[in-house]
Design a protein around this motif. Structure first.
Motif, short mmCIF file in Angstrom:
data_model
loop_
_atom_site.label_atom_id
_atom_site.label_comp_id
_atom_site.label_asym_id
_atom_site.label_seq_id
_atom_site.Cartn_x
_atom_site.Cartn_y
_atom_site.Cartn_z
N HIS A 76 -3.36 -0.30 5.34
CA HIS A 76 -5.19 -1.75 4.95
C HIS A 76 -6.03 -0.93 3.75
N THR A 77 -4.80 -0.22 2.76
CA THR A 77 -5.94 0.60 1.07
C THR A 77 -6.48 -1.40 1.12
N ARG A 135 -7.11 -10.32 0.29
CA ARG A 135 -7.07 -11.68 1.91
C ARG A 135 -6.73 -12.88 1.86
N SER A 171 0.89 -1.20 0.19
CA SER A 171 0.22 -0.12 -0.16
C SER A 171 0.82 1.17 -0.13
N ASP A 185 -6.63 -4.09 2.14
CA ASP A 185 -6.56 -5.27 2.71
C ASP A 185 -7.31 -6.50 2.12
N SER A 186 -8.53 -5.90 1.55
CA SER A 186 -9.33 -6.86 1.39
C SER A 186 -9.36 -7.55 -0.35
N GLU A 187 -8.21 -7.14 -1.12
CA GLU A 187 -7.85 -7.50 -2.29
C GLU A 187 -6.90 -8.46 -2.36
#
Length: 506
Positions: A270-271, A277, A262, A273-275
């Motif tokens: 945490h930008t 994970r 990031s 995180d979802s991508e």
């Protein structure tokens, strides 16, 4: 007629002198590099080259990250190249170098400035000067607009050498930006591969944790049946806790690597995180790795190009120092109007002008000029040595990276064999324990061995992939696509891209 001939001859002489450029001309230094890489690094049957992925001769793909065939990695590379603050800062330094070049280049052109002044004054009645002719008894006004121009005739090429040195400095700044981009792309790929390696270790720990929990449940059943002991129960429970203790550390490594990616793309923590994970395997290695030719390093490695540009700038600076020993001829002219009444400025009688050359000759400088020349010559010698060192260092880095890539693959393959044998050993130990032929301590020992070799294999596989990234970095690949050029040395400014679109100078 004689006067006309003299003027023509003088003009010819001046033009001839203007073509003269003092100081040494720059010639690209020869790079001491081999014709080909060592045979052991090109896929031949040697102890260091028996692994599936072989380093071979062939054109290096500028988009080297495509060898991993990982869409997520390619996406991250593209975004980091366009958003990296380090690359943008390097671009700003390039803009500074270009601005300094414009300042230096201005000395080769005439300087023209407009002037305008107004003065309300009175002369002294007892002084020597009465420009108004009023005896100092009355005030007067003076209006004077005009133009002033000057131009140094660069008879010896001193200014041209200054411009040449500034051009080389711009080249150095452009190549430094390329170097930053290359390092940034390599760091992005390295962090991404390490992230996938951590995810692989997390999966390994989870799998072994399931085995340990199954062993604990089995031990509880055997304890209830009076077959296992409390020692077996305690050892099984300790094994579960020991394995569980590794998860928080791996989770922390995962978070730090996601944040590192990031940061590279100038985004908050945490930008991604979802991508990122969801776990994904470590990208497979290509069967063949084209490494290009050693002679191509001079054009591909930005650090070599920077060293060459610095040598060019230092060589041109010698010419500047030599030019300071010669006379300087400056042409100057001024045209203005002067009147005591504003309404008289449009009359021809109010105009005034002056034109003529000025000559300055250094007669005594106290050794300053000689010292300056000696300094520039020593700096050029240092730059030449730095170029040789940079080329030699590049050769060593590539050779070491190739050896490292081969060795790490061999290390990974041996660990893969160890993992397979540990799996067989664990299966047999569990069967023997259930049959009562061995104690539970043997099962735990074999399981710990399997977990250790599996994690070592995952780490080694990661190291192999990262070492390939290091190899591409040492070969100097990557920036050619992000900063396409229309000529050999041109590198217009702008934001980095990997789309192939050319940047435009502002």
């Amino acid at each position: 007629m004689n006067t006309l001939i003299s003027r023509i001859a003088l003009g010819v002489c001046v033009l001839g002198l203007a073509a003269c450029t003092v100081g040494p001309d720059f010639h690209r230094p020869a790079a001491a590099l081999p014709d080909q890489w060592e045979a052991g690094h090109r896929g031949q049957a040697t102890p260091l080259s028996t692994t599936p992925s072989q380093i071979v001769d062939g054109a290096l793909d500028p988009q080297w990250w495509n060898v991993f065939h990982d869409a997520e990695l390619s996406s991250l590379i593209a975004r980091v190249a366009g958003a990296s603050l380090d690359v943008k800062a390097a671009g700003a330094r390039l803009m500074q170098a270009r601005a300094a070049r414009r300042v230096s280049g201005a000395d080769a052109l005439p300087s023209v400035e407009g002037t305008a002044s107004y003065q309300h004054a009175r002369s002294s009645q007892n002084g020597l000067l009465d420009v108004a002719g009023l005896g100092g008894k009355h005030d007067y006004n003076v209006w004077q607009p005009g133009l002033d121009a000057s131009w140094e005739l660069d008879l010896w090429g001193r200014v041209r050498r200054e411009t040449e040195s500034a051009d080389a400095s711009v080249e150095a700044s452009a190549d430094l930006r390329r170097d930053v981009l290359l390092a940034t792309l390599a760091e992005t790929a390295s962090d991404y591969l390490q992230l996938r390696g951590v995810q692989a270790q997390q999966q390994i720990v989870q799998q072994n944790l399931e085995i340990a929990r199954h062993s604990l449940a089995l031990t509880k059943i055997r304890f209830a049946d009076g077959v296992a002991t409390r020692l077996d129960m305690a050892e099984a429970a300790a094994q579960v806790s020991t394995i569980e203790a590794q998860l928080p550390l791996l989770d922390n490594q995962h978070a730090r690597l996601v944040n590192a990616l990031s940061f590279l793309m100038a985004a908050p923590p945490h930008t991604l995180d979802s991508e990122l994970r969801a776990a994904a395997p470590i990208p497979a290695l290509p069967s063949r790795v084209p490494a290009g030719l050693p002679s191509e390093l001079v054009e591909r490695r930005p650090d070599i190009r920077v060293a060459e540009a610095h040598l060019h700038a230092a060589t041109a600076s010698i010419g500047v120092a030599v030019g300071d020993f010669y006379p300087r001829v400056t042409l100057s002219a001024n045209l203005s109007l002067q009147a005591m009444h504003f309404g008289d400025l449009d009359q021809w009688s109010s105009h005034m002008f002056g034109v003529g050359p000025a000559l300055s000759v250094p007669l005594f400088e106290g050794g300053r000029l000689k010292g300056q020349l000696a300094l520039r010559e020593a700096q050029q010698q240092e730059a030449a040595i730095a170029f040789q060192r940079t080329v030699l260092n590049a050769w060593h880095e590539v050779d070491n990276a190739m050896s490292d890539y081969d060795a790490r693959q061999s290390h990974r393959d041996k660990l893969a064999e160890a993992v397979e044998q540990d799996r067989i050993a664990l299966d047999n130990a569990q069967r023997q324990y259930v049959a009562g032929a061995t104690d539970f301590l043997n099962v735990l020992s074999v399981q710990r061995d399997l977990l250790g070799t599996q994690q070592a294999l995952a780490a080694s596989s990661t190291e192999v992939a990262v070492s390939l990234v290091t190899l591409f970095k040492t070969l100097g690949g990557g920036w050619q696509t992000a900063f396409p050029t229309s000529s050999k040395r041109a590198d217009p400014g702008g934001t980095a891209r990997v789309s192939g679109e050319r940047d435009h100078d502002s």
